[in-house]
Design a protein around this motif. Structure first.
Motif, PDB file in Angstrom:
ATOM      1  N   SER A 141       1.396 -14.856  -8.568  1.00 49.16           N
ATOM      2  CA  SER A 141       2.460 -15.845  -8.483  1.00 49.16           C
ATOM      3  C   SER A 141       2.959 -15.922 -10.064  1.00 49.16           C
ATOM      4  CB  SER A 141       1.991 -17.094  -8.259  1.00 49.16           C
ATOM      5  OG  SER A 141       0.959 -17.676  -8.845  1.00 49.16           O
ATOM      6  N   GLY A 142       2.276 -15.591 -11.131  1.00 53.16           N
ATOM      7  CA  GLY A 142       2.772 -15.565 -12.405  1.00 53.16           C
ATOM      8  C   GLY A 142       3.496 -14.163 -12.634  1.00 53.16           C
ATOM      9  N   GLY A 143       3.409 -13.121 -11.926  1.00 53.39           N
ATOM     10  CA  GLY A 143       4.043 -12.134 -12.202  1.00 53.39           C
ATOM     11  C   GLY A 143       3.030 -11.305 -12.928  1.00 53.39           C
ATOM     12  N   THR A 144       1.891 -11.289 -12.842  1.00 52.64           N
ATOM     13  CA  THR A 144       0.894 -10.299 -13.121  1.00 52.64           C
ATOM     14  C   THR A 144       0.622  -9.452 -12.073  1.00 52.64           C
ATOM     15  OG1 THR A 144      -0.142 -11.786 -14.705  1.00 52.64           O
ATOM     16  CG2 THR A 144      -1.383 -10.051 -13.989  1.00 52.64           C
ATOM     17  N   VAL A 145       0.725  -8.305 -12.116  1.00 50.56           N
ATOM     18  CA  VAL A 145       0.542  -7.141 -11.041  1.00 50.56           C
ATOM     19  C   VAL A 145      -0.957  -6.385 -11.339  1.00 50.56           C
ATOM     20  CG1 VAL A 145       1.125  -5.089 -10.139  1.00 50.56           C
ATOM     21  CG2 VAL A 145       2.984  -6.742 -11.254  1.00 50.56           C
ATOM     22  N   LEU A 146      -1.548  -6.405 -10.185  1.00 54.49           N
ATOM     23  CA  LEU A 146      -2.915  -5.854 -10.069  1.00 54.49           C
ATOM     24  C   LEU A 146      -2.463  -4.539  -9.185  1.00 54.49           C
ATOM     25  CD1 LEU A 146      -5.365  -8.465  -8.687  1.00 54.49           C
ATOM     26  CD2 LEU A 146      -5.039  -7.990 -11.162  1.00 54.49           C
ATOM     27  N   GLU A 147      -2.975  -3.450 -10.005  1.00 57.06           N
ATOM     28  CA  GLU A 147      -2.749  -1.939  -9.279  1.00 57.06           C
ATOM     29  C   GLU A 147      -4.369  -1.514  -8.866  1.00 57.06           C
ATOM     30  OE1 GLU A 147       1.250  -0.741 -11.683  1.00 57.06           O
ATOM     31  OE2 GLU A 147      -0.527   0.095 -12.189  1.00 57.06           O
ATOM     32  N   ILE A 148      -4.429  -1.091  -7.821  1.00 57.86           N
ATOM     33  CA  ILE A 148      -5.656  -0.346  -7.496  1.00 57.86           C
ATOM     34  C   ILE A 148      -5.507   0.805  -7.007  1.00 57.86           C
ATOM     35  CG2 ILE A 148      -7.752  -0.689  -5.954  1.00 57.86           C
ATOM     36  CD1 ILE A 148      -5.775  -3.750  -6.556  1.00 57.86           C
ATOM     37  N   PHE A 149      -5.891   1.952  -7.688  1.00 57.82           N
ATOM     38  CA  PHE A 149      -5.996   3.328  -7.028  1.00 57.82           C
ATOM     39  C   PHE A 149      -7.124   3.627  -6.575  1.00 57.82           C
ATOM     40  CE2 PHE A 149      -6.553   7.937  -7.977  1.00 57.82           C
ATOM     41  CZ  PHE A 149      -5.600   8.412  -7.320  1.00 57.82           C
ATOM     42  N   THR A 150      -7.465   4.095  -5.349  1.00 63.52           N
ATOM     43  CA  THR A 150      -8.530   4.530  -4.889  1.00 63.52           C
ATOM     44  C   THR A 150      -8.283   6.105  -4.408  1.00 63.52           C
ATOM     45  OG1 THR A 150      -8.242   3.767  -2.686  1.00 63.52           O
ATOM     46  CG2 THR A 150      -9.142   2.042  -4.023  1.00 63.52           C
ATOM     47  N   GLU A 199       0.960  -1.187   0.053  1.00 65.46           N
ATOM     48  CA  GLU A 199      -0.040  -0.053   0.300  1.00 65.46           C
ATOM     49  C   GLU A 199       0.677   1.188  -0.021  1.00 65.46           C
ATOM     50  OE1 GLU A 199      -3.514   2.169   2.758  1.00 65.46           O
ATOM     51  OE2 GLU A 199      -2.442   0.616   3.546  1.00 65.46           O
ATOM     52  N   HIS A 200       0.567   2.061  -0.725  1.00 59.62           N
ATOM     53  CA  HIS A 200       1.278   3.392  -1.135  1.00 59.62           C
ATOM     54  C   HIS A 200       0.320   4.544  -0.729  1.00 59.62           C
ATOM     55  CE1 HIS A 200       4.466   0.921  -2.899  1.00 59.62           C
ATOM     56  NE2 HIS A 200       3.461   0.412  -3.725  1.00 59.62           N
ATOM     57  N   PRO A 201       0.284   5.147   0.251  1.00 57.62           N
ATOM     58  CA  PRO A 201      -0.495   6.439   0.631  1.00 57.62           C
ATOM     59  C   PRO A 201      -0.043   7.503  -0.354  1.00 57.62           C
ATOM     60  CG  PRO A 201       0.358   5.277   2.779  1.00 57.62           C
ATOM     61  CD  PRO A 201       1.319   4.722   1.511  1.00 57.62           C
ATOM     62  N   LEU A 202      -1.069   8.088  -0.814  1.00 50.84           N
ATOM     63  CA  LEU A 202      -0.816   9.287  -1.745  1.00 50.84           C
ATOM     64  C   LEU A 202      -1.473  10.612  -1.106  1.00 50.84           C
ATOM     65  CD1 LEU A 202      -1.773   7.568  -4.921  1.00 50.84           C
ATOM     66  CD2 LEU A 202       0.658   7.870  -4.101  1.00 50.84           C
ATOM     67  N   PRO A 203      -1.156  11.673  -1.330  1.00 47.69           N
ATOM     68  CA  PRO A 203      -1.557  12.735  -0.692  1.00 47.69           C
ATOM     69  C   PRO A 203      -3.179  12.951  -0.708  1.00 47.69           C
ATOM     70  CG  PRO A 203       0.027  13.589  -2.491  1.00 47.69           C
ATOM     71  CD  PRO A 203      -0.359  12.026  -2.456  1.00 47.69           C
ATOM     72  N   GLY A 204      -3.522  13.349   0.421  1.00 49.55           N
ATOM     73  CA  GLY A 204      -5.118  13.366   0.645  1.00 49.55           C
ATOM     74  C   GLY A 204      -5.477  11.920   1.073  1.00 49.55           C
ATOM     75  N   SER A 205      -6.586  11.781   0.684  1.00 53.25           N
ATOM     76  CA  SER A 205      -7.283  10.603   0.944  1.00 53.25           C
ATOM     77  C   SER A 205      -7.007   9.256  -0.128  1.00 53.25           C
ATOM     78  CB  SER A 205      -8.695  10.584   1.029  1.00 53.25           C
ATOM     79  OG  SER A 205      -9.329  10.722  -0.139  1.00 53.25           O
ATOM     80  N   ALA A 206      -6.132   9.398  -1.049  1.00 47.94           N
ATOM     81  CA  ALA A 206      -5.634   8.645  -2.196  1.00 47.94           C
ATOM     82  C   ALA A 206      -5.013   7.503  -1.520  1.00 47.94           C
ATOM     83  CB  ALA A 206      -5.183   9.178  -3.258  1.00 47.94           C
ATOM     84  N   ARG A 207      -4.938   6.451  -2.239  1.00 52.54           N
ATOM     85  CA  ARG A 207      -4.237   4.915  -2.009  1.00 52.54           C
ATOM     86  C   ARG A 207      -4.043   4.375  -3.382  1.00 52.54           C
ATOM     87  NH1 ARG A 207      -3.696   7.483   1.979  1.00 52.54           N
ATOM     88  NH2 ARG A 207      -4.412   6.878   4.195  1.00 52.54           N
ATOM     89  N   PHE A 208      -2.766   3.689  -3.192  1.00 54.88           N
ATOM     90  CA  PHE A 208      -2.573   2.857  -4.346  1.00 54.88           C
ATOM     91  C   PHE A 208      -1.842   1.384  -3.788  1.00 54.88           C
ATOM     92  CE2 PHE A 208       1.224   1.380  -7.100  1.00 54.88           C
ATOM     93  CZ  PHE A 208       0.465   1.238  -8.412  1.00 54.88           C
ATOM     94  N   PHE A 209      -2.653   0.501  -4.314  1.00 56.46           N
ATOM     95  CA  PHE A 209      -2.439  -0.877  -3.852  1.00 56.46           C
ATOM     96  C   PHE A 209      -1.706  -1.395  -4.917  1.00 56.46           C
ATOM     97  CE2 PHE A 209      -6.029   0.557  -1.439  1.00 56.46           C
ATOM     98  CZ  PHE A 209      -5.504   0.228  -0.101  1.00 56.46           C
ATOM     99  N   GLU A 210      -0.829  -2.317  -4.709  1.00 61.31           N
ATOM    100  CA  GLU A 210      -0.039  -3.109  -5.634  1.00 61.31           C
ATOM    101  C   GLU A 210      -0.104  -4.631  -5.172  1.00 61.31           C
ATOM    102  OE1 GLU A 210       3.624  -2.001  -8.573  1.00 61.31           O
ATOM    103  OE2 GLU A 210       4.133  -2.306  -6.354  1.00 61.31           O
TER     104      GLU A 210
END
Length: 170
Positions: A30-39, A15-26
């Motif tokens: 297992s196969g190397g695919t990355v899910l990125e969720i920006f809220t 989890e990468h907190p961003l300015p304000g209330s934004a969050r970035f999850f990565e």
């Protein structure tokens, strides 16, 4: 429900907190695919992206509604609360979890959890402290004072939670 299997591979979410209330999850699968969720709870600019291994651009990029973003980030964080009002009325705002890492400028530094005065304690609260120097998941010593680098576990309704995070960031 299945029984706990200690041989299962652990899954790590960054989890990468961003300015304000934004969050970035990565989340790296297992196969190397990355899910990125920006809220971003105070806007409609939230999305889910799927990046295959060695790809520069996502193969899927979905815009999320505010409710979808809150639900997805809550699931990733491991908790989702729904607070309901009296029977026959609509559900109140969803209450979700968050964490904040204390900076030197935080008003919580030097205080115990009981001494931290949340701006809206009936809407958002500090629940616990996570410290790297203890074996426990959550700090058990309620008299130990917060220090720079401690991570506070919070829960609250979206607007109040964002205000509590801003307050704790100093």
């Amino acid at each position: 429900m299945t029984a706990f299997d200690p041989d299962l591979e652990e899954v790590h979410v960054r989890e990468h907190p961003l300015p304000g209330s934004a969050r970035f999850f990565e989340l790296t699968l297992s196969g190397g695919t990355v899910l990125e969720i920006f809220t971003q709870s105070d806007s409609s600019d939230s999305h889910l992206a799927v990046l295959p291994p060695d790809a520069d651009t996502p193969v899927v990029n979905l815009r999320l509604s505010k409710a979808e973003a809150i639900t997805l980030s809550s699931l990733i964080s491991g908790v989702k609360f729904v607070v309901r009002t009296h029977e026959g009325t609509d559900a109140a705002d969803t209450a979700g979890p968050s964490t904040v890492k204390l900076r030197a400028s935080s008003p919580a530094v030097g205080k115990t959890l009981r001494q931290i005065e949340a701006p809206e304690p009936d809407q958002a609260q500090v629940l616990a402290v996570i410290r790297d120097d203890t074996e426990e998941l959550l700090e058990g010593d309620v008299e130990r004072r917060c220090t720079v680098g401690d991570r506070l576990v919070l829960v609250g309704r979206p607007g109040a939670l964002a205000r509590l995070v801003r307050y704790l960031n100093g």
